[in-house]
Design a protein around this motif. Structure first.
Motif, PDB file in Angstrom:
ATOM      1  N   ILE A  93      64.636  60.547  27.921  1.00 60.25           N
ATOM      2  CA  ILE A  93      63.805  60.598  26.539  1.00 60.25           C
ATOM      3  C   ILE A  93      64.774  60.390  25.201  1.00 60.25           C
ATOM      4  CG2 ILE A  93      62.150  61.778  27.657  1.00 60.25           C
ATOM      5  CD1 ILE A  93      63.264  64.449  26.302  1.00 60.25           C
ATOM      6  N   ARG A 142      63.393  62.822  33.146  1.00 62.52           N
ATOM      7  CA  ARG A 142      63.214  61.121  32.917  1.00 62.52           C
ATOM      8  C   ARG A 142      63.983  61.116  31.395  1.00 62.52           C
ATOM      9  NH1 ARG A 142      59.219  60.348  28.907  1.00 62.52           N
ATOM     10  NH2 ARG A 142      57.347  61.917  29.013  1.00 62.52           N
ATOM     11  N   ASP A 174      58.148  68.793  26.157  1.00 64.60           N
ATOM     12  CA  ASP A 174      56.927  68.698  27.036  1.00 64.60           C
ATOM     13  C   ASP A 174      56.439  67.177  27.033  1.00 64.60           C
ATOM     14  OD1 ASP A 174      54.285  68.970  28.122  1.00 64.60           O
ATOM     15  OD2 ASP A 174      54.520  70.935  27.833  1.00 64.60           O
ATOM     16  N   SER A 175      56.053  66.732  27.959  1.00 70.12           N
ATOM     17  CA  SER A 175      55.807  65.147  28.073  1.00 70.12           C
ATOM     18  C   SER A 175      54.445  65.164  27.361  1.00 70.12           C
ATOM     19  CB  SER A 175      55.634  64.837  29.718  1.00 70.12           C
ATOM     20  OG  SER A 175      54.512  65.665  30.009  1.00 70.12           O
ATOM     21  N   ASN A 176      53.555  65.949  27.054  1.00 69.74           N
ATOM     22  CA  ASN A 176      52.425  65.706  26.505  1.00 69.74           C
ATOM     23  C   ASN A 176      52.209  66.360  24.968  1.00 69.74           C
ATOM     24  OD1 ASN A 176      52.043  68.148  27.127  1.00 69.74           O
ATOM     25  ND2 ASN A 176      50.171  67.629  28.634  1.00 69.74           N
ATOM     26  N   CYS A 188      66.648  67.395  32.999  1.00 70.17           N
ATOM     27  CA  CYS A 188      65.877  66.141  32.303  1.00 70.17           C
ATOM     28  C   CYS A 188      65.400  65.224  33.428  1.00 70.17           C
ATOM     29  CB  CYS A 188      66.996  65.443  31.601  1.00 70.17           C
ATOM     30  SG  CYS A 188      66.284  64.030  30.354  1.00 70.17           S
ATOM     31  N   ASN A 215      54.663  70.572  32.606  1.00 76.94           N
ATOM     32  CA  ASN A 215      54.948  69.236  32.050  1.00 76.94           C
ATOM     33  C   ASN A 215      56.374  68.931  31.204  1.00 76.94           C
ATOM     34  OD1 ASN A 215      52.593  68.110  32.693  1.00 76.94           O
ATOM     35  ND2 ASN A 215      51.478  69.250  31.193  1.00 76.94           N
ATOM     36  N   THR A 216      57.183  69.992  31.634  1.00 74.76           N
ATOM     37  CA  THR A 216      58.457  69.944  30.801  1.00 74.76           C
ATOM     38  C   THR A 216      59.349  68.877  31.405  1.00 74.76           C
ATOM     39  OG1 THR A 216      58.329  72.356  30.610  1.00 74.76           O
ATOM     40  CG2 THR A 216      60.598  71.366  30.035  1.00 74.76           C
ATOM     41  N   VAL A 217      59.713  67.791  30.484  1.00 70.14           N
ATOM     42  CA  VAL A 217      60.408  66.904  30.926  1.00 70.14           C
ATOM     43  C   VAL A 217      62.091  67.013  30.444  1.00 70.14           C
ATOM     44  CG1 VAL A 217      58.715  64.894  30.848  1.00 70.14           C
ATOM     45  CG2 VAL A 217      60.042  65.454  28.857  1.00 70.14           C
TER      46      VAL A 217
END
Length: 265
Positions: free
Chosen positions: A72, A70, A99-101, A68, A5-7
């Motif tokens: 952020i 997306r 992380d996205s979450n 990256c 989930n790493t963005v």
């Protein structure tokens, strides 16, 4: 396998650059948002008195690895970030990830020689940041000089007054201040030297003379350890732009509004 989930993840083999960047800006702007895109990390923030603006760019290609997925925006206390970075040795590698979450940004420091690894997390903040469009300015005068020279000038003139008049004409630039105990002025002439970082160059379209609060200039010179050279870009009735290039990765730019003279004509 668990999902990745790493963005955002950016790595530098040496933590020293990042440490110096944060030290150069943390006392001026406090809390800010890092904008992360596939082209790099950047921030733009004003100081609390809305006199100075700080713009930092660290391009993706300047990192040893960069991802990256997306866009952020990470709201961070720079003072807290500085505390985390103090835990990194200058020879440590640094990896910053999000992380996205999660509502944290993670910092991992590794030193292969010492076989030491450290990990820290900082809680992200909700920060309302107003992005001011920085207009492209054709400057009347651009002065390039050794960064240590500018630091010394600001320190010397602080002894005499709160404001400094920077005047650029022909092939020299003059820094002048007047205070209760007297006055001081320092003149620098353009000079060519074998070491490019020791040169002073002056490109002038029109003469410029502006007054600035010396307190802010001293704040800006905290970026001196990052670069051998600094550029002062000036135009009458425009903010001063002071740029410290970050070799191979980007820059720190400080913008400072001029002070109005006490007496109007």
């Amino acid at each position: 396998m668990p999902a990745d989930n790493t963005v955002f993840e950016a790595k530098l083999d040496s933590a020293s650059v990042f440490k110096k960047v944060i030290d150069a800006i943390k006392d001026l702007i406090g809390d800010t948002s890092w904008d992360c895109t596939n082209t790099g990390m950047s921030l733009q923030s004003m100081d609390s008195s809305h006199v100075a603006l700080v713009n930092v760019l660290m391009r993706s290609e300047g990192f040893d690895s960069y991802k990256c997925s997306r866009n952020i925006s990470m709201g961070i206390s720079l003072n807290s970030m500085a505390k985390v970075l103090k835990c990194a040795g200058n020879e440590d590698s640094i990896t910053i990830s999000h992380d996205s979450n999660s509502n944290v940004v993670s910092f991992a420091f590794h030193n292969l020689e010492a076989e030491r690894a450290a990990e820290f997390e900082l809680k992200l903040m909700n920060i309302d940041t107003e992005h001011l469009g920085i207009p492209e300015t054709e400057y009347d005068c651009i002065i390039k000089l050794p960064s240590l020279e500018l630091k010394r000038i600001c320190q010397d003139l602080t002894q005499f007054g709160d404001s400094v008049n920077i005047a650029c004409a022909k092939s020299e630039v003059k820094f002048e201040t007047t205070g209760d105990i007297g006055k001081g002025n320092i003149r620098l002439a353009a000079r060519k030297l074998s070491k490019a970082e020791q040169e002073i160059t002056i490109e002038m379209e029109n003469p410029v003379s502006l007054i600035f609060a010396i307190k802010y200039l001293n704040f800006f010179t905290r970026a001196t350890p990052l670069s051998d050279t600094v550029r002062l870009c000036m135009s009458n009735n425009h903010p001063l732009c002071i740029e410290y290039p970050l070799p191979s990765i980007g820059y720190i730019r400080y913008y400072l509004a001029p002070k109005l003279e006490d007496t109007e004509e």
